[in-house]
Design a protein around this motif. Structure first.
Motif, PDB file in Angstrom:
ATOM      1  N   ARG A  27      37.963  42.645  47.101  1.00 18.98           N
ATOM      2  CA  ARG A  27      39.124  42.644  46.225  1.00 18.98           C
ATOM      3  C   ARG A  27      39.244  43.961  45.463  1.00 18.98           C
ATOM      4  N   ALA A  28      38.107  44.478  45.017  1.00 20.71           N
ATOM      5  CA  ALA A  28      38.139  45.703  44.246  1.00 20.71           C
ATOM      6  C   ALA A  28      38.541  46.902  45.093  1.00 20.71           C
ATOM      7  N   PRO A 150      47.052  42.522  46.542  1.00 19.80           N
ATOM      8  CA  PRO A 150      47.298  43.028  45.188  1.00 19.80           C
ATOM      9  C   PRO A 150      48.706  43.565  44.976  1.00 19.80           C
ATOM     10  N   ARG A 151      49.273  44.206  45.997  1.00 14.75           N
ATOM     11  CA  ARG A 151      50.593  44.810  45.842  1.00 14.75           C
ATOM     12  C   ARG A 151      51.504  44.358  46.982  1.00 14.75           C
ATOM     13  N   VAL A 184      52.788  42.826  41.466  1.00 14.97           N
ATOM     14  CA  VAL A 184      51.366  43.122  41.337  1.00 14.97           C
ATOM     15  C   VAL A 184      50.634  41.803  41.148  1.00 14.97           C
ATOM     16  N   ASN A 185      49.639  41.572  41.989  1.00 16.87           N
ATOM     17  CA  ASN A 185      48.848  40.349  41.904  1.00 16.87           C
ATOM     18  C   ASN A 185      47.414  40.718  41.538  1.00 16.87           C
ATOM     19  N   PRO A 186      47.033  40.611  40.245  1.00 17.15           N
ATOM     20  CA  PRO A 186      45.672  40.964  39.840  1.00 17.15           C
ATOM     21  C   PRO A 186      44.672  39.838  40.031  1.00 17.15           C
ATOM     22  N   ARG A 187      45.148  38.702  40.505  1.00 21.11           N
ATOM     23  CA  ARG A 187      44.292  37.522  40.617  1.00 21.11           C
ATOM     24  C   ARG A 187      43.535  37.512  41.940  1.00 21.11           C
TER      25      ARG A 187
END
Length: 206
Positions: A27-28, A150-151, A184-187
């Motif tokens: 994810r990072a 994420p995007r 933007v999906n930070p989850r």
């Protein structure tokens, strides 16, 4: 209904990354951005592309499983490092198993894999048809699809204006006058995106 996966062979020489828990490192590090270019909603179809960088040493393929309910056509891939176009090949059911491709789920008779060539940086493009998630209700366009990356960006068809979005987005206008929404999906899980739009009124000239 077809389950489709994208397999891209990628013989890489990048140094191995330090071992980290998969739920953190993937994810990072993920740098994939996907753009959906909606066709007229009557067609239930949309084009999409995403760029992907593979930097894990020893990785020899890229897989992209198409969610159930969608069908895929016109697959394509390009090596962004060189501009080389890669020839797609669609594999179904037992052919996936025979090719020893792990798509992260049991292989069914209707499972497909689109196999392509090798690269470090790829641009993947396809056309999807999904009547359940992209449709016309009366005179209103409805896009109801979850995003896990994420995007993500959605570009409305030409001549349509946004009326509602269930998830906050940055709304801009493209050079050719289409409305674009960037999410933007930070989850670590998915966001359920519901978009509605209407055709722009045509102004008569006197």
């Amino acid at each position: 209904m077809k389950r489709t996966a994208l397999a891209v062979a990628a013989l890489l020489s990048a140094p191995a990354l330090a071992q980290e828990p998969a739920r953190l490192s993937e994810r990072a590090r993920q740098d994939r951005e996907i753009v959906y270019l909606l066709r007229d909603p009557e067609t239930h179809a949309f084009d999409l592309y995403h760029d992907y960088t593979e930097s894990k040493e020893g990785t020899d393929k890229y897989l992209n499983v198409v969610r159930q309910g969608s069908t895929v056509s016109h697959p394509g891939a390009r090596v962004l490092d060189t501009g080389e176009a890669l020839k797609p090949e669609i594999l179904e059911g037992e052919a996936i198993t025979a090719a020893l491709l792990d798509i992260g789920e049991p292989v069914r008779p209707d499972s497909e894999v689109v196999a392509r060539g090798a690269s470090v940086r790829l641009r993947i493009s396809e056309t999807y048809t999904d009547p359940a998630r992209y449709r016309l209700e009366g005179d209103e366009l409805v896009w109801d699809r979850s995003f896990g990356r994420p995007r993500n960006a959605v570009v409305l068809p030409a001549g349509w204006m946004l009326t509602a979005s269930s998830i906050p987005a940055t709304v801009t206008e493209t050079d050719d006058g289409r409305i674009r929404l960037d999410f933007v999906n930070p989850r670590p899980d998915e966001i359920a995106v519901l978009i509605k739009a209407r055709r722009r009124a045509t102004l008569s000239r006197r």
